[in-house]
Design a protein around this motif. Structure first.
Motif, PDB file in Angstrom:
ATOM      1  N   ARG A  76       0.794  -1.411  -0.278  1.00 24.56           N
ATOM      2  CA  ARG A  76      -0.014   0.029  -0.526  1.00 24.56           C
ATOM      3  C   ARG A  76       0.786   1.006   0.129  1.00 24.56           C
ATOM      4  N   PRO A  77       0.119   2.253  -0.684  1.00 23.82           N
ATOM      5  CA  PRO A  77       1.281   3.396  -1.059  1.00 23.82           C
ATOM      6  C   PRO A  77       1.996   4.207   0.496  1.00 23.82           C
ATOM      7  N   LEU A  78       2.988   4.674   0.790  1.00 25.65           N
ATOM      8  CA  LEU A  78       3.530   4.888   2.036  1.00 25.65           C
ATOM      9  C   LEU A  78       4.157   6.393   1.715  1.00 25.65           C
ATOM     10  N   ASP A  79       3.859   7.502   3.130  1.00 29.22           N
ATOM     11  CA  ASP A  79       3.983   9.325   2.581  1.00 29.22           C
ATOM     12  C   ASP A  79       5.908   8.991   1.776  1.00 29.22           C
ATOM     13  N   ASP A  80       5.879   9.686   1.605  1.00 34.27           N
ATOM     14  CA  ASP A  80       7.372  10.128   0.783  1.00 34.27           C
ATOM     15  C   ASP A  80       8.643  10.120   1.805  1.00 34.27           C
ATOM     16  N   ASP A  81       7.554  11.074   3.081  1.00 29.85           N
ATOM     17  CA  ASP A  81       8.966  11.335   4.313  1.00 29.85           C
ATOM     18  C   ASP A  81       9.074  10.278   4.672  1.00 29.85           C
ATOM     19  N   ALA A  82      10.111   9.660   4.699  1.00 26.82           N
ATOM     20  CA  ALA A  82      10.636   8.006   5.375  1.00 26.82           C
ATOM     21  C   ALA A  82      10.113   8.006   6.647  1.00 26.82           C
ATOM     22  N   ARG A  83      10.109   9.024   7.577  1.00 26.63           N
ATOM     23  CA  ARG A  83       9.607   9.071   8.608  1.00 26.63           C
ATOM     24  C   ARG A  83       8.308   8.778   9.104  1.00 26.63           C
ATOM     25  N   ILE A  84       7.144   8.879   8.941  1.00 28.93           N
ATOM     26  CA  ILE A  84       5.862   9.902   8.425  1.00 28.93           C
ATOM     27  C   ILE A  84       5.763   7.429   8.002  1.00 28.93           C
ATOM     28  N   ALA A  85       7.009   7.005   6.890  1.00 33.57           N
ATOM     29  CA  ALA A  85       6.209   6.203   5.835  1.00 33.57           C
ATOM     30  C   ALA A  85       6.662   4.781   7.128  1.00 33.57           C
ATOM     31  N   ILE A 130      12.814   2.128   2.971  1.00 36.43           N
ATOM     32  CA  ILE A 130      12.768   3.525   3.893  1.00 36.43           C
ATOM     33  C   ILE A 130      13.727   3.973   4.578  1.00 36.43           C
ATOM     34  N   VAL A 131      14.069   2.710   4.749  1.00 39.23           N
ATOM     35  CA  VAL A 131      15.854   3.057   5.573  1.00 39.23           C
ATOM     36  C   VAL A 131      17.049   3.967   4.446  1.00 39.23           C
ATOM     37  N   GLU A 132      16.894   3.076   3.477  1.00 38.10           N
ATOM     38  CA  GLU A 132      17.781   4.011   2.824  1.00 38.10           C
ATOM     39  C   GLU A 132      17.003   5.205   2.606  1.00 38.10           C
ATOM     40  N   ARG A 133      16.416   5.665   2.288  1.00 34.59           N
ATOM     41  CA  ARG A 133      15.736   7.082   1.572  1.00 34.59           C
ATOM     42  C   ARG A 133      16.041   7.889   2.630  1.00 34.59           C
ATOM     43  N   HIS A 196       0.352  13.718  12.775  1.00 36.79           N
ATOM     44  CA  HIS A 196      -0.493  12.308  11.752  1.00 36.79           C
ATOM     45  C   HIS A 196      -1.404  11.647  12.844  1.00 36.79           C
ATOM     46  N   PRO A 197      -2.497  12.524  13.240  1.00 35.36           N
ATOM     47  CA  PRO A 197      -3.200  11.051  14.268  1.00 35.36           C
ATOM     48  C   PRO A 197      -3.735   9.963  13.507  1.00 35.36           C
ATOM     49  N   GLU A 198      -4.192  10.126  12.437  1.00 40.59           N
ATOM     50  CA  GLU A 198      -4.966   8.920  11.536  1.00 40.59           C
ATOM     51  C   GLU A 198      -3.654   7.122  11.696  1.00 40.59           C
ATOM     52  N   ILE A 199      -2.508   7.626  12.148  1.00 39.70           N
ATOM     53  CA  ILE A 199      -1.382   6.359  12.074  1.00 39.70           C
ATOM     54  C   ILE A 199      -1.516   5.150  12.943  1.00 39.70           C
TER      55      ILE A 199
END
Length: 205
Positions: A76-85, A130-133, A196-199
């Motif tokens: 499923r799609p994840l945020d571009d920001d690695a922390r949020i992803a 995600i880690v590398e990004r 991001h309270p939905e997380i």
């Protein structure tokens, strides 16, 4: 004429009922015997052995089918920001694990962890990406090699599952723990969850 390679419908139904029964029995008792699983499925022990040669083979199949669910979540799609992803992925996986926590803990024990790791190869690749990004963007820690960091995140998630945390804040606790290992301070992790309270909470798909 039916394709001989296609399992008969009733045989497939029996196989599925065995898997459901195994999840139910193992949730009640992680040491549930093959006899108990067969009874829970409403089948004889002999009928169960027609599908799985032993208890280990049954556990392996539970791991495989569970891994498919986790790998699908990772697609499923994840945020571009690695922390949020990373927070999104940790939360989504936690909510899936919460439904089958005992079985998941069995899958992650030392006897089965190698099979589990192989079955979860697509998910593990997503974590690595995600880690590398995040490292390239200086958003995640760079004081240790990326492959080591990805493995530490994986092992931390494994530990959190085994702790068997419960309650309305359990998902947020899992996310905070993973983000902490990834290099965020507790205040930075809190900021991610606040923004991001939905997380944290489980939301309907």
């Amino acid at each position: 004429m039916p394709d001989p390679r296609t399992p008969r419908r009733d045989a497939q139904a029996n196989r599925e009922s065995i898997l459901v029964a195994a999840r139910t029995a193992l949730t009640r008792d992680p040491n549930a015997s093959i006899d108990l699983i067969a009874r829970t499925a409403g089948l004889s022990r002999r009928a169960l052995y027609g599908h799985f040669e032993d208890r280990s083979a049954l556990i392996t199949e539970l791991i495989r089918t569970g891994a498919q669910r986790f790998n699908t979540i990772a697609e499923r799609p994840l945020d571009d920001d690695a922390r949020i992803a990373l927070a999104q992925l940790a939360s989504r996986l936690w909510h899936e694990v919460a439904h089958i926590q005992t079985v998941t803990a069995i899958a992650l024990d030392d006897a089965h962890v190698a099979d589990t790791a192989a079955a979860l190869a697509p998910l593990r690749q997503v974590v690595t990406d995600i880690v590398e990004r995040g490292r390239r963007a200086d958003a995640l820690r760079t004081d240790i090699p990326g492959d080591v960091l990805a493995r530490l995140i994986e092992e931390t998630a494994r530990m959190v599952v085994r702790v068997d945390a419960v309650g309305p804040d359990a998902a947020a606790t899992a996310v905070r723990t993973v983000l902490s290992v990834a290099g965020l301070s507790w205040r930075e992790a809190d900021a991610v969850l606040t923004a991001h309270p939905e997380i944290g909470p489980e939301v309907a798909e």
